[in-house]
Design a protein around this motif. Sequence first.
Motif, mmCIF file in Angstrom:
data_model
loop_
_atom_site.group_PDB
_atom_site.id
_atom_site.type_symbol
_atom_site.label_atom_id
_atom_site.label_comp_id
_atom_site.label_asym_id
_atom_site.label_seq_id
_atom_site.Cartn_x
_atom_site.Cartn_y
_atom_site.Cartn_z
ATOM 1 N N ARG A 16 -69.189 81.847 -46.085
ATOM 2 C CA ARG A 16 -70.243 82.651 -45.469
ATOM 3 C C ARG A 16 -71.450 81.860 -45.235
ATOM 4 O O ARG A 16 -71.737 81.035 -46.067
ATOM 5 N N TRP A 25 -69.301 83.698 -40.586
ATOM 6 C CA TRP A 25 -68.073 83.119 -41.247
ATOM 7 C C TRP A 25 -67.800 81.835 -40.737
ATOM 8 O O TRP A 25 -67.605 81.700 -39.403
ATOM 9 N N VAL A 44 -69.468 88.254 -38.680
ATOM 10 C CA VAL A 44 -68.889 89.016 -39.482
ATOM 11 C C VAL A 44 -68.232 90.285 -39.048
ATOM 12 O O VAL A 44 -67.073 90.573 -39.443
#
Length: 72
Positions: A16, A25, A44
């Motif tokens: 992340r 990500w 995300v």
Amino acid sequence: MLLPETVSGVLVEARRYDIHDQANWQLFYRVEGRDEIEEARLAVASCYPDPARGDAVVIARVMGEAVEIRRA
């Protein structure tokens, strides 16, 4: 491939990171039947919550680039 496609695979690693305070990500995965590891960088919202190594995944791709990854 230019057309949209969906492939199955296994998540190898998930990292992340933030860009301008927005969560993203960096995902590394292996498509079923292939040896090489591929990479996707997604917001995300384009990935399921808490991706983890070893998860079975379904990858939606357009023009060969991942646009969404979901748990299989």
